[in-house]
Design an enzyme around this catalytic site. Sequence first.
Site, PDB file in Angstrom:
ATOM      1  CG  HIS A 118      -6.134  -3.511   1.823  1.00  0.00           C
ATOM      2  ND1 HIS A 118      -6.226  -2.789   0.677  1.00  0.00           N
ATOM      3  CD2 HIS A 118      -5.576  -4.715   1.481  1.00  0.00           C
ATOM      4  CE1 HIS A 118      -5.784  -3.504  -0.342  1.00  0.00           C
ATOM      5  NE2 HIS A 118      -5.369  -4.687   0.127  1.00  0.00           N
TER       6      HIS A 118
ATOM      7  CG  ASN B  79      -3.772  -0.100   0.360  1.00  0.00           C
ATOM      8  OD1 ASN B  79      -4.114   0.221   1.488  1.00  0.00           O
ATOM      9  ND2 ASN B  79      -4.421   0.304  -0.715  1.00  0.00           N
TER      10      ASN B  79
ATOM     11  CD  GLU C 148      -5.091   5.716  -5.604  1.00  0.00           C
ATOM     12  OE1 GLU C 148      -4.208   5.518  -6.437  1.00  0.00           O
ATOM     13  OE2 GLU C 148      -5.993   4.884  -5.373  1.00  0.00           O
TER      14      GLU C 148
END
Length: 597
Positions: free
Chosen positions: A482, A477, A512
């Site tokens: 993102h 990220n 995640e």
Amino acid sequence: MFICGVFFPQNPVWAHTPLDVTANEAGDKFTGLHAIWHDEHGESGLTQALQAYEQGEFHTLETAGSTGLQAGVFWSHFSLHNRDSQPVTLHIEYVDHQLVGLQVFSREKGSREAFREISNLSIYQPFDRRQVAHNRFVFPLTIAPGAAEALMVKFDPGELGVIFPSLRIWSPQPLQQNSKGEISLMAFLFGGYFLMAIFALVGAIAINNKILYFYSFYCASKILVWGTVLGYTHQYLMKGSFHWGHATLSGAVAIMAGLFFARTFLKTRRHTPKLDALLQLMLLNVAFLVGCVLLDWKALSQISMIIALLCYPLVVPIALIRWRQGENAAGVFALGWATLVLGLLAQAMRDLGYVVHNPVNYYWPPVASFVEMLAIMVAIGLMVQRLRLQKDRAEKKYLQQLEISKTDLELLVQSRTRELEAAKARAELEARTDPLTGIHNRRSFFEESNLLLKLVQRKGIPLGILMLDIDRFKSINDMHGHLIGDQALCATARVIAQHVREVDVFGRIGGEEFALLVSADGPGTLAIARRIHRDIAKIMIKSAQGPVQFTASIGVAQLQGERDVLELLQHADSALYRAKRAGRNRVLPYVTVDTDA
């Protein structure tokens, strides 16, 4: 002609000096117009007026009876002669209401004595100080038998005003009878205004109609303005004190009420927006007028009132435009408003001296205002009738359509029901699904997993669980954004989904983190985990900085008597934690004793 039961000649006798009077004067004689002097500065007293008279500065008024709108004061000189053999007591009436002060001085003809003040009337004085109780200025005068009384009268309109330097001669009893007739007329008008206001208010409360509320207020404002302008407010309500601004303020309230009602009734905001802006400007001017009165700005208030009266007739063409647009009630409204405008025009012509002052044009404005309100009531009735007819036609058409299209309506309801059921199913699915990856969310995962756990416990089937975490996901990220991170999550979900069977449960339980519950023994669960681990490592995502690849750490646990999925998931999470500590990018099973400790 007869007004209020009293005779008024169409061609009154304008007497030259001296004017013969008797004890039976019925108001058909007028005096005061043949010797007039205008003091533009308004500072003159009796001495200056007498000097002007001696110097021949007094002249006959050249207009029909009014001085017009001028500043300063006016003086009038005339004489009255008693031709009877008995003393005569008269009541001398100022013919109009637009006067601030009236001062009268008298001496007998041929007398060497100085003039003496016999009356000093002002609207600023308490009403009970008036020598004769009348809504207009009236002063008494007694003349000896055969004598002539010379009078000098000062008319004060204030800073700027209109004067009718005409005085009407009465005997006391006829004046009293005439006053009763006038009061009866005004009582009839005010009573009509009051009844219309009450009926409209009751109707407005009953049906909650804004137009009727404004009409009721407009009717009530008519009582206020005409009662104040004609002097009845001072005579009956505000006897102790009066102010120049009371009449102006009452006029402003009536104009404001009329404009609000006109905007609402004609619906100008919707149908004629540009003309509605004009009405709003007129309302702003009236608000400014009210402010000038409250701040005691006389000159500005007079200018603002003149503007308001000049703009007031513009409502008539606006109503006619609405009539041309198909609103029939607006035509009657325009007729009523035009009646009032004609009444105000007649008053303006009288004030400017173009027409003779008489009881007809004196009372024309309030009577025209009354006719206006009656016409507007008719217009409201037409509007209500039109709305009722529209409602009846709409109901009839609706019933006919309802009867004809009953089958279509049922089909529509069925179609709508199916749509709602589909929408409900979609909503339930969305509530159970992770919006990014399209797999089970945390809540849904636990609900489905508990059902599977009960099934395998009842059937004695082996059960394994995988808990997977993308390695160094935060750095993806941070380095690539993102959007790339979301793509990594979706790609991981797709890879895992390829190894999910119909009986398995797969979901995203964290940022995640993914969990997969499989019906397999220990070796089988590990084999599935290793295949998933291998396929994730093959994922490649394109980004602006180049291809992005990543790995995953997987913790594996096997059902060994755990009572719920949460406890089993904690074991897998413990194995995942060990995999992370061991360097990531690997698959580790859960063991009872932590060998890394």
